[in-house]
Structure formats: structure tokens, C-alpha cells
Design a protein around this motif. Structure first.
Motif, PDB file in Angstrom:
ATOM      1  N   PHE A 187       0.787  -1.626  -0.182  1.00 54.74           N
ATOM      2  CA  PHE A 187      -0.394   0.079  -0.239  1.00 54.74           C
ATOM      3  C   PHE A 187       0.726   0.880   0.226  1.00 54.74           C
ATOM      4  O   PHE A 187       0.190   2.461  -0.658  1.00 54.74           O
ATOM      5  CB  PHE A 187      -0.685   0.483   0.765  1.00 54.74           C
TER       6      PHE A 187
ATOM      7  N   PRO B  38      -3.144   4.771   2.629  1.00 51.28           N
ATOM      8  CA  PRO B  38      -2.079   4.148   2.417  1.00 51.28           C
ATOM      9  C   PRO B  38      -2.038   3.537   3.473  1.00 51.28           C
ATOM     10  O   PRO B  38      -1.923   2.379   3.578  1.00 51.28           O
ATOM     11  CB  PRO B  38      -1.677   4.869   1.387  1.00 51.28           C
TER      12      PRO B  38
ATOM     13  N   GLY C 232      -1.883  -0.180   4.623  1.00 53.65           N
ATOM     14  CA  GLY C 232      -1.347  -0.734   5.028  1.00 53.65           C
ATOM     15  C   GLY C 232      -1.255  -1.249   7.113  1.00 53.65           C
ATOM     16  O   GLY C 232      -0.871  -2.574   6.668  1.00 53.65           O
TER      17      GLY C 232
END
Length: 396
Positions: A111, A287, A291
Motif C-alpha cells: 500500500f 494507504p 497498510g
């Protein structure tokens, strides 16, 4: 009188409960009308000479040194006298911990492949020992005793990996003179140990000097606690005839653990779990959020579970007595509880701002979810393995 099994169970649950309550208070405080005052208390700067610090710095960089000392003492105890004593019993938790560190980091990297957020790969790697063991203790006799030992060994190896990552990766620069001073202090600690010096005062003074040298060198100073734990003598001199010897480092661990569990860690949660919910920040840092969240939930479960299955399947390791692979998968879910160490690494990986807030939110979401999934999984697992499973485990 030795503590009963029930008493030990209550103690194992009480520490995580105090930590959970502190985190809840921090979240409520940060999102209440007192939010600005709450944040100002922890982040207001103070000066002593040319040193500028905040109350949060005192907790994160000072008091957490004692936490790392206790973690180091626990690791030392397990290596000398516990689950990591025999090389054959170390293989499975060591392999499981390796898988549980690598896969979460890879998921996070998927990510966040580049840019400043790439530094957060270490956040979803670690397991919170207190929360994971406390969650398993809630199940009582529904899970085999050896599963607790496996999870404890896994979490300790996991934390050792996190400590190495902090020392190697999350140190952006070194100051050579101060680093040399830290190495000299470490040598002095080794000399004290080799000469069987027993007084804790000498070790404490050198530990304080090591903390200062690491801070000046640009290395995270709480790591001094781990070095001090390794240097402390493992046992007292031979006592008088008829008196059973006591282990010095274990005694120190027992004395410090209540202060850590009911004082330092709740303070750490108060200082670091407070999070003002601003949707725009989390959307911008999606992200990082995904993640860390998926790294802790799917990465820990997949990494610990898959590598454990492979190690048993290839006969590199064997399952502990009474433990099935289904039990190991339940422990794999629990290993996704990353609260304390994950939040600590999160403060090192990101500067204050949306990315740090997103990482913090991911840890706060993933940890209770991992606990709930692990408890539910193990609750519906057979309390004891079937004969066929036991034979298979023995054969493995």
C-alpha cells in the motif's frame, strides 16, 4: 504462599484492562470539549537549559525505558529457564514470529511502496505481550497450557525483532562521539557482569549513562533498558546452606512488572492513544491506514499461521503437547494485537500529522478486532486435541 492459577489469571487480565481503560480515556478526552487542553498537556514544550522536551517525551523516551527493561528481562528469563530454553522448542515460535513480521511488512509495503509513508512498514510487525496473553487467559482451561507458552515465546521473539528494527532502521543519524561513549558504557556493563558484581546501584548508574549516550548519539534511548537487562546478573551468589537460590533478574522483573503494567503502560496509552477523529486526515492518509490495519489483521494471521503450518509439515518443528494447528491459528489471530509496541514504532515512523494519526487509528482498530477474532476462534476450537490429532502432532 505461591499464587494460585486463578490469581495468576486475574493478574494477567488486570494489566491489559488498565491499559484498555487508559486508551479509552485518552480517546474520549481527545474528542471531548477538553480535547485542546488534553493535547496541550502532553505536547506543551518545557526547557531545562538547552534541552527542550514535552510530557509525552518524558513518557515515551524516559519511562518506556523501564518497559524495555522488563521486556528484556522477560526475554532473558525465557532463554535461560523458560520456553526458549531448549533449541527444539524454539523452532516453532521463532519461525512463526519470522512469518508474523515479514508478511505484515510486505502488506504495508504493497500500500505504501514509495514516498515518506514507506517508513511505516515496522508498525504492524509486533505483538503486544500483555494484551495477547491477557486475551488468551480469558479462555481459561478451554485452551491447552502449552498454547500460552507458545504465544508468550512468539510475542517475546516478535518484540525482540521490533527492538532490532527500531535500533537499525528507525535511527536516522549517528553522532560518532556519543555512540562511542554508549559502546564504552556497554563494555563496562559487561565487565560488571563478568566480575559478578551484584549491587543493582552500579548497573543503574551505568544504565542511566547509557540512556544519555544513546540519546546524544541519536539512537532511541529506551533501548538502553534492553542492554541493561542483558547485563544484569541472572542469579544471586550461592546462599546459605538449605536456602534455595533466587534468580536476581527474575526478582527485579517481578518487582518492576506491576509498576509497568499499572503505571507506565497506562501513562503511555494516555499520552499516545488520544486521537481526534478528523475524517479528512484519515482519507488523505488512507494507504497508511490500510497498510497498518491489514498488516496487523491479515498479515499477522497469515504469516504466523502459514509459516507454522509449513514448519510442522516439513518436520522442521513439532507442535507442543496438546496443541493443534487450529490452536496455533487462534494464537495467530491474537498476535495481531499490536498495541504498545506498534504505537511506539508509529511515533518513530511518522512525524506528527495525518500519517501518524492514521497509523494510530489503524492500531486502535486492528488490536481489539484481532483479540475478538482470536478469542472467538479458540472458543469454538476443541479444548483438547483428538487422538488422531495428537498422533499426527507427535509424528510431526
Amino acid at each position: 504462599m505461591a499464587p494460585t492459577h486463578e490469581t495468576k489469571g486475574r493478574r494477567a487480565i488486570a494489566g491489559p484492562l488498565a491499559l484498555f481503560l487508559a486508551a479509552a480515556v485518552a480517546l474520549i478526552g481527545a474528542n471531548s470539549s477538553y480535547g485542546p487542553s488534553f493535547r496541550a498537556f502532553w505536547h506543551a514544550t518545557h526547557d531545562i537549559g538547552d534541552v527542550r522536551f514535552t510530557i509525552q517525551d518524558i513518557v515515551d523516551q524516559g519511562l518506556m525505558t523501564v518497559f524495555f527493561l522488563v521486556v528484556g528481562l522477560a526475554l532473558k528469563r525465557e532463554i535461560l529457564h523458560g520456553a526458549l530454553r531448549h533449541p527444539r522448542t524454539m523452532v516453532l515460535p521463532l519461525a512463526a514470529a519470522f512469518g508474523g513480521m515479514v508478511l505484515p511488512a510486505l502488506i504495508y509495503h504493497a500500500f505504501n511502496p514509495d514516498g515518506p509513508t514507506v517508513a511505516g512498514w515496522g508498525v504492524p510487525m509486533s505483538t503486544d505481550i500483555a494484551f495477547a496473553v491477557g486475551a488468551l487467559t480469558l479462555l481459561g482451561r478451554r485452551v491447552p497450557r502449552n498454547l500460552l507458552i507458545f504465544l508468550l515465546a512468539l510475542a517475546i521473539v516478535d518484540d525482540l525483532g521490533a527492538i532490532l528494527v527500531i535500533a537499525i532502521y528507525y535511527t536516522s543519524h549517528f553522532r560518532a562521539t556519543a555512540l562511542l561513549g554508549a559502546l564504552l558504557v556497554t563494555v563496562a556493563l559487561i565487565v560488571l557482569n563478568r566480575r559478578a558484581v551484584r549491587g543493582f546501584g552500579a548497573y543503574a548508574l551505568l544504565g542511566a549513562a547509557l540512556w544519555l549516550a544513546l540519546w546524544r548519539a541519536g539512537i532511541d534511548p529506551p533501548l538502553a533498558g534492553v542492554v541493561l537487562a542483558a547485563a544484569l546478573p541472572a542469579s544471586d551468589p550461592d546462599p546459605a546452606v538449605g536456602v534455595r537460590p533466587q534468580v536476581a533478574s527474575e526478582r527485579l522483573e517481578r518487582r518492576l512488572s506491576p509498576w509497568v503494567n499499572f503505571g507506565i503502560l497506562p501513562l503511555f496509552a494516555l499520552a499516545n492513544a488520544g486521537l481526534a477523529f478528523r475524517l479528512a486526515d484519515f482519507t488523505r492518509a488512507q494507504p497508511v491506514l490500510l497498510g497498518v490495519l491489514l498488516g496487523l489483521l491479515l498479515g499477522k494471521f497469515g504469516g504466523v499461521g502459514a509459516v507454522s503450518w509449513l514448519a510442522v509439515r516439513l518436520r522442521w518443528a513439532h507442535l507442543p503437547t496438546g496443541v493443534t494447528l487450529r490452536h496455533v491459528l487462534g494464537a495467530a489471530w491474537l498476535s495481531g494485537i499490536g498495541f504498545t509496541m506498534a504505537l511506539f514504532v508509529n511515533t518513530l515512523a511518522f512525524a506528527p500529522g495525518p500519517d501518524r494519526a492514521a497509523g494510530k487509528l489503524a492500531v486502535l482498530i486492528a488490536s481489539p478486532l484481532a483479540a475478538a477474532l482470536g478469542i472467538a476462534w479458540l472458543w469454538w476450537s476443541p479444548p483438547q486435541p483428538s487422538p488422531a490429532s495428537g498422533e499426527a502432532a507427535s509424528a510431526a
